[in-house]
Scaffold this active site. Structure first.
Site, PDB file in Angstrom:
ATOM      1  N   TYR A  98       0.834  -1.199   0.000  1.00 31.65           N
ATOM      2  CA  TYR A  98       0.000   0.000   0.000  1.00 31.65           C
ATOM      3  C   TYR A  98       0.864   1.242   0.000  1.00 31.65           C
ATOM      4  O   TYR A  98       1.840   1.306   0.735  1.00 31.65           O
ATOM      5  CB  TYR A  98      -0.893   0.047   1.257  1.00 31.65           C
ATOM      6  CG  TYR A  98      -1.788  -1.152   1.398  1.00 31.65           C
ATOM      7  CD1 TYR A  98      -2.955  -1.243   0.658  1.00 31.65           C
ATOM      8  CD2 TYR A  98      -1.462  -2.186   2.262  1.00 31.65           C
ATOM      9  CE1 TYR A  98      -3.789  -2.346   0.780  1.00 31.65           C
ATOM     10  CE2 TYR A  98      -2.287  -3.288   2.379  1.00 31.65           C
ATOM     11  CZ  TYR A  98      -3.447  -3.360   1.639  1.00 31.65           C
ATOM     12  OH  TYR A  98      -4.267  -4.451   1.755  1.00 31.65           O
ATOM     13  N   GLU A 173     -23.116  -3.413  14.181  1.00 27.12           N
ATOM     14  CA  GLU A 173     -23.684  -3.242  12.840  1.00 27.12           C
ATOM     15  C   GLU A 173     -24.831  -2.241  12.809  1.00 27.12           C
ATOM     16  O   GLU A 173     -25.166  -1.713  11.739  1.00 27.12           O
ATOM     17  CB  GLU A 173     -24.112  -4.593  12.277  1.00 27.12           C
ATOM     18  CG  GLU A 173     -22.935  -5.524  12.059  1.00 27.12           C
ATOM     19  CD  GLU A 173     -23.325  -6.879  11.498  1.00 27.12           C
ATOM     20  OE1 GLU A 173     -24.490  -7.041  11.060  1.00 27.12           O
ATOM     21  OE2 GLU A 173     -22.464  -7.778  11.492  1.00 27.12           O
TER      22      GLU A 173
END
Length: 192
Positions: A98, A173
């Site tokens: 990355y 969530e």
């Protein structure tokens, strides 16, 4: 029984491991951020046989491309120098996964303004950069953008919160809608 008759890669790997840590502490300015971690060492099969080789695997991270170049070069030079000193040889494979992730300042302020309108009590700036690797860095090299974190950790059974890459890591969530809301509101506003 006769270690003098061979090259001991276990001893060499220990020397390399300790020397790699000195790159950050002695070759990079203290105000720069960098890290080198050897996270896996494999060598040998039993307690009384010196192995032919040792494999080491790790990660190196920095917030500046010049620092990343220095780290990559020095890892190879150190591994090669130490192994030659003890009569061995090293092969270094260094892969950059990355690039450095840099948010575009103007776009980040734009997204912060939208986020503050949606969730004013939830917005905060990180006090320091993070060394986490993230795919978003590839996009941000091509177009202005911003990467943000959602603070939606869920407590483990013991009531504590654990970070990613921990076996007890979990997310709430129910909070995902916030990320979707920020993304959609930014897209609609930007496309006006």
């Amino acid at each position: 029984a006769n270690p003098q008759m061979t090259v001991d890669p276990i001893i060499i790997s220990g020397e390399i491991l300790m020397s790699l840590q000195k790159i950050v502490s002695r070759e990079i300015a203290p105000i720069e951020r960098a890290l080198i971690s050897v996270c896996k060492i494999n060598g040998g099969t039993t307690q009384n046989i010196i192995p032919d080789e040792v494999n080491m695997l790790g990660t190196a991270r920095a917030l500046d491309e010049n620092t990343r170049d220095l780290i990559e070069n020095r890892i190879g030079e150190i591994a090669d120098g130490i192994t030659k000193t003890y009569g061995g040889s090293a092969e270094t494979k260094y892969t950059r996964f990355y690039p450095v992730l840099n948010n575009d300042p103007a776009f980040t302020n734009y997204v912060k303004k939208i986020t503050a309108e949606l969730f004013p009590e939830d917005i905060f700036d990180l006090s320091a950069p993070t060394m986490g690797g993230e795919d978003m860095a590839f996009y941000l090299k091509e177009v202005p953008g911003t990467f943000l974190f959602l603070s939606n950790l869920a407590p483990a059974k013991d009531g504590k919160y654990y970070p990613n890459h921990n076996s007890k890591f979990d997310l709430d969530e129910k909070e995902f809608y916030k990320g979707v809301s920020i993304f959609v509101a930014t897209a609609f506003d930007f496309l006006k």
